[in-house]
Design an enzyme around this catalytic site. Sequence first.
Site, PDB file in Angstrom:
ATOM      1  N   TYR A 106      -0.203  -4.078  -2.781  1.00 57.53           N
ATOM      2  CA  TYR A 106      -0.109  -4.715  -4.102  1.00 57.53           C
ATOM      3  C   TYR A 106       0.225  -6.201  -3.990  1.00 57.53           C
ATOM      4  CZ  TYR A 106      -0.212   0.081  -5.836  1.00 57.53           C
ATOM      5  OH  TYR A 106      -0.586   1.373  -6.113  1.00 57.53           O
ATOM      6  N   ASP A 167       6.441   6.804  -0.466  1.00 59.55           N
ATOM      7  CA  ASP A 167       5.757   7.189   0.778  1.00 59.55           C
ATOM      8  C   ASP A 167       6.285   6.416   1.984  1.00 59.55           C
ATOM      9  OD1 ASP A 167       3.456   9.031  -0.087  1.00 59.55           O
ATOM     10  OD2 ASP A 167       3.315   7.364  -1.491  1.00 59.55           O
ATOM     11  N   HIS A 406      -4.762  -2.585   3.651  1.00 58.63           N
ATOM     12  CA  HIS A 406      -5.194  -1.716   2.555  1.00 58.63           C
ATOM     13  C   HIS A 406      -4.863  -2.334   1.206  1.00 58.63           C
ATOM     14  CE1 HIS A 406      -1.131   0.022   1.594  1.00 58.63           C
ATOM     15  NE2 HIS A 406      -0.910  -0.417   2.807  1.00 58.63           N
ATOM     16  N   TYR A 487      -1.976   1.758 -13.354  1.00 59.76           N
ATOM     17  CA  TYR A 487      -0.529   1.785 -13.612  1.00 59.76           C
ATOM     18  C   TYR A 487       0.151   0.625 -12.914  1.00 59.76           C
ATOM     19  CZ  TYR A 487       1.673   3.306  -9.164  1.00 59.76           C
ATOM     20  OH  TYR A 487       2.189   3.351  -7.891  1.00 59.76           O
ATOM     21  N   ARG A 488      -0.577  -0.062 -12.024  1.00 60.72           N
ATOM     22  CA  ARG A 488       0.017  -1.060 -11.145  1.00 60.72           C
ATOM     23  C   ARG A 488      -1.156  -1.666 -10.397  1.00 60.72           C
ATOM     24  NH1 ARG A 488       3.979   1.216  -6.402  1.00 60.72           N
ATOM     25  NH2 ARG A 488       5.046  -0.691  -5.823  1.00 60.72           N
TER      26      ARG A 488
END
Length: 544
Positions: A106, A167, A406, A487-488
Site C-alpha cells: 500500500y 498476516d 507486490h 477498502y484500502r
Amino acid sequence: KPVRERQRLPVVPQGIERDEFLAALDELKAQLGGEFVEVNDKPLRDGWYMEHPNTHDMMTILDEEELVASAVVYPSTTEEVQQIVLWANKYLIPIFPISMGRNLGYGGAAPRVRGSVTIDLGKRMNKILDINSEDYTCLLEPGVSFYALYEALKEKGYDHMWIDTPDLGGGSVLGNTLDRGVGYTPYGDHWACHAGLEVVLPTGEVIRTGMGALPENNTWQTFPYGFGPYSDGIFSQSNFGIVTKMGMTLMPNPGGYESFMYTFQNEEDLGPLMEIIRPLRIGMILENVAQVRHIAQTIAVRGHPRSKFYQGSGPIPDEVLHAAAVESPVGDHTWAYYGMSYGPPHIRAYKLAIVDAEFRKIPGAKKVDPKSLPEDEYFWSRDRIAAGIPDIHELRWVNWTPNGAHIAFSPVSPIRSADAMKLFDMGKKLHHQYGIDFFPAFCVGLREMHLIVEIVFDRDDAERKKAAMDCLRDMIDQAAALGYGEYRTHLVLMDQVAGTYSWGDGALMKFNERLKDALDPNGILAPGKSGIWPKRYRGRGWEM
Ligand code: ADP
C-alpha cells in the site's frame, strides 16, 4: 541483490529553494537534536521487510525516485510532533507521518508528495504506555509492533490476554489500525477494537478523543465514544491529524483453539461455498475472518520462484499449477479454506461439527488432517496468526518473481455466490489480458468480504510494472462499474479509488475537502493521502 550505489541530490519539496529548505532543516535540528533530522541524500536501499527503508516505497510500482522523502525526522514526544507541525506550517513544507512504514503493498513508508518530510514516529515513540490486565486493554505509541506487544504480554505473564495480528506481524499496531488493517482472531477488525486516540492536529493543537477528553478519566480505553460527535473516524485513512497514542482492546484467552483446513475441487465451487459461509460467519460459527485461497497463492506461498514450475511468459497455465500442487495439502483441488475454532474442546466440537456438515455439502470437499502436515507447512503459520501469534511466513510468495514486490487490489463485496464469481471472473480475465498470474483470496469479514488480489511483480522490470498498474487501474474501474469499491489502496491509486466513491456528485469528497481546509489551512499534512488534496494543491495536476 547488489545495492545500486549512485549519487543522489536530496529532493527538495516543491515551492521552496534548496538553501531555504536546508536552513529550515537546521532550525528543526536545533529543536530536536541534529541526529534526529536526516536529509535523504544516500542511495535508496530497498532492504527487506524487517530492515525496510523509511525514505521510499521498497516495493515501488513507479520509479523509485517518484515517491521519495526529502528528509526524515524522529520525534520522541507529542510536544516534538507539535514542534514539527508548527515548523511545517511556517515554511509550507509537506510532512508525512508513518508509524513504522511496513505498510507493504500500500506504499510502505513512502509519502504521497515527492519531497515531503517524513515523520518517522515509530523509531523513538515506541513505548507500551499501559497494559491493563483487568480491563483487557492497552495504550500504545506509534512504534509498538505486533511482535513487541505480543512479547510484552508474554513477559508479564499475562496469559489471559491475546493480541490480534495481521498476516505480517512486523508493522505498527497503531499504523495498521489507522489504515483499517485486519487480523484473524475474533478481534480482527482493528479499527473496531481500538478505543481512544491522542492526535496532533495540522495546526499544532493536541486533542484526546472519547473519554480521553475528560481530564481525570479512567475509562479512555474501555468506552470508545465519550460525549458528542465521535471524532475518531476522521483520523483513519486520512490526513487530518497525527496520532501519537492509541488505546486498543485485548481479547480474553478463549481457553483453547483449533485450526482447520478444507479444500474444494473446482473453481466454480467458490459460488456455493460463499452461500454456505455467509450465515455461518454472521452467526459466529465461523469465528474469525474466513479465508478462501486460490491454489495459485497456495503454491506461491511455498516460497519457490515461478520459474521452478514454468518458464513461459504470460500467466502460468492451470494445469501447471495443479501439477505443482499435487504435493501440497491442496492436492488436486483449487480452493483452500483456513479457519480456527475457539474455546474448550466441547465448545469447539459443537461448532466444528456444524462447519463440517455444511462444508461437505460441496461435492468433493475434503478436510485436511492437521496431524498430517509438517511443521513448516503454511497451515501452521495460519494457525499462529489466528491465535494472535505474529508471523512473517506470508512474505514467502514475494519470491515468485526475481526482485519480487507486490501491490494489492482489495474490493469489498457482499458474501454471495454471484458477487464472488463476478469479481473472480473479472480479475482473472484482466490478469490474463495483461499476462499476470492471478492470486485471489477471499476474506470474509462479517457481513461483507474483501477480495484480496496480490499482484507480484519484478521491481526492476519496467514493462511488467506498467502491466501491473494498467491491470490494477482497469480492475478498479470495472469493479466500481459493478458496484464494488476498495477498502484500502496503494498511494499511487488513491486518487482513482477516491474518485469511485462519487455518489451525489462527489459529495463525500467535497465534505472531506471542507474538513481538510478547515483543519489544515496551509495544506501541510500528507497532501493527497486517500485522494484528499488541500486547497493549495487542488486542481494543479497532483492527482494521478
Ligand atoms: P505499518 O503499521 O504497517 O508499519 P505505517 O506506519 O506505514 O504502516 O502506517 C500505515 C498508514 O497509516 C500510512 O499510510 C501512514 O500515513 C498512516 N499513519 C501511520 N501512522 C500514523 C500516525 N501516527 N498518524 C497518522 N497517520 C499515520
